[in-house]
Design a protein around this motif. Structure first.
Motif, short mmCIF file in Angstrom:
data_model
loop_
_atom_site.label_atom_id
_atom_site.label_comp_id
_atom_site.label_asym_id
_atom_site.label_seq_id
_atom_site.Cartn_x
_atom_site.Cartn_y
_atom_site.Cartn_z
N ALA A 106 -13.07 -1.35 3.35
CA ALA A 106 -13.67 -2.57 2.81
C ALA A 106 -12.86 -3.00 1.59
N LEU A 107 -12.05 -4.04 1.76
CA LEU A 107 -11.17 -4.51 0.69
C LEU A 107 -11.96 -5.46 -0.21
N ASN A 108 -12.88 -4.89 -0.99
CA ASN A 108 -13.78 -5.71 -1.80
C ASN A 108 -13.24 -5.91 -3.21
N GLY A 109 -11.96 -6.24 -3.29
CA GLY A 109 -11.29 -6.50 -4.55
C GLY A 109 -9.79 -6.43 -4.34
N ASP A 110 -9.03 -6.54 -5.42
CA ASP A 110 -7.58 -6.45 -5.32
C ASP A 110 -7.18 -5.17 -4.58
N THR A 111 -6.28 -5.31 -3.61
CA THR A 111 -5.83 -4.17 -2.81
C THR A 111 -4.33 -4.34 -2.59
N MET A 112 -3.56 -3.75 -3.49
CA MET A 112 -2.11 -3.93 -3.45
C MET A 112 -1.42 -2.58 -3.50
N GLY A 113 -0.13 -2.58 -3.12
CA GLY A 113 0.66 -1.37 -3.23
C GLY A 113 0.02 -0.21 -2.50
N PHE A 114 -0.16 0.91 -3.21
CA PHE A 114 -0.74 2.10 -2.61
C PHE A 114 -2.11 1.81 -1.99
N GLY A 115 -2.89 0.96 -2.62
CA GLY A 115 -4.21 0.63 -2.09
C GLY A 115 -4.11 -0.03 -0.73
#
Length: 265
Positions: A106-115
């Motif tokens: 659940a990408l419920n916010g910033d999701t960059m790089g490793f995330g």
């Protein structure tokens, strides 16, 4: 645990929530926690897994730049420890990908790089409407993704699109991510939709769900003939299970007029 909190509902769905305020950065310690949890889940009969953020603007913003910088302080240390670190994360992500249950991010916010690399290792990615950013910005920081993100993104959305995003270090809003195929769905509330989606999966024969997942994963990069054999093998294994007979008998007992409604859920 300092970074991951767990909640298990009555149906066996585990929600693992990441939090590291205020930055939302992942760290080596957070990776170790997730590694320990993943190994523990491999022995438990959990029904499904949801990875999410606490909902304060990020899932995992990206990996800690301080730890990245410290890790490249000396070339000798980097040469000795760098490959081992990357291999460790790749093994962790492969475990998550191969889990014998559905895994939804659940990408419920910033999701960059490793995330976002972690999200790519999951079966399904549910984005959330909002002022969030998704993607792999590593080249803007003078580095490249090291945890499988380049290869998984290329397989997900195609080489050309992935190459453009990775080389430019572009991060995109949720709607654009949906258009590019970087996420599976876009919801008003990613966590609620993730729970509903896994609930839909769990209504089905668990052996069928797991067998279909494994066959599709293994066949994705295989020649068509090999992939068709995988489908056939999965079909036979499921039919040998007792649950298939039970479900089919229930379906056959329905009047013809009700069967379409049954399939519609």
């Amino acid at each position: 645990m300092d970074f991951w909190s767990l909640n298990t509902d009555g149906s066996g769905i585990v929600t693992a929530t990441f939090s590291n305020s205020p930055s939302g950065y992942c760290t080596d310690a957070a990776v170790s926690e997730l590694e320990a949890l993943t190994l523990a889940w491999s022995g438990d009969q959990i029904a499904g897994l949801i990875l999410s953020g606490r909902g304060n603007g990020s899932f995992i913003t990206h990996f800690s730049p301080d730890e990245i910088r410290a890790g490249i302080e000396g070339t000798d240390v980097l040469a000795m420890l760098g490959p081992a670190r990357n291999d460790r994360v790749n093994r962790l992500f492969n475990l998550i990908s191969a889990a014998p249950y559905p895994v939804v991010c659940a990408l419920n916010g910033d999701t960059m790089g490793f995330g976002y690399e972690l999200a790519l290792a999951c079966d399904i990615r549910i984005g959330e409407k909002g002022e969030f950013l998704y993607g792999l910005p590593e080249t803007r920081l003078g580095i490249v993704p090291g945890s499988g993100g380049m290869q998984r993104l290329s397989r997900l959305i195609g080489y050309d699109r992935a190459l453009s995003l990775v080389l430019s270090g572009s991060v995109v809003a949720p709607q654009r991510a949906l258009e590019l195929g970087m996420i599976t769905e876009l919801a008003d509330n990613a966590l609620e939709r993730s729970r509903a989606l896994i609930g839909e999966m769990l209504r089905n024969n668990r052996l069928a769900v797991v067998s279909a997942k494994r066959a599709m994963q293994a066949g994705r990069e295989a020649p068509l003939g090999v992939a068709l054999d995988l489908d056939s093998g999965a079909s036979l294994r499921v039919k040998f299970g007792s649950k298939a007979v039970t479900v089919l008998d229930s379906y056959l007992r329905l009047p013809l007029s009700e069967r379409r409604t049954f399939l519609a859920g």
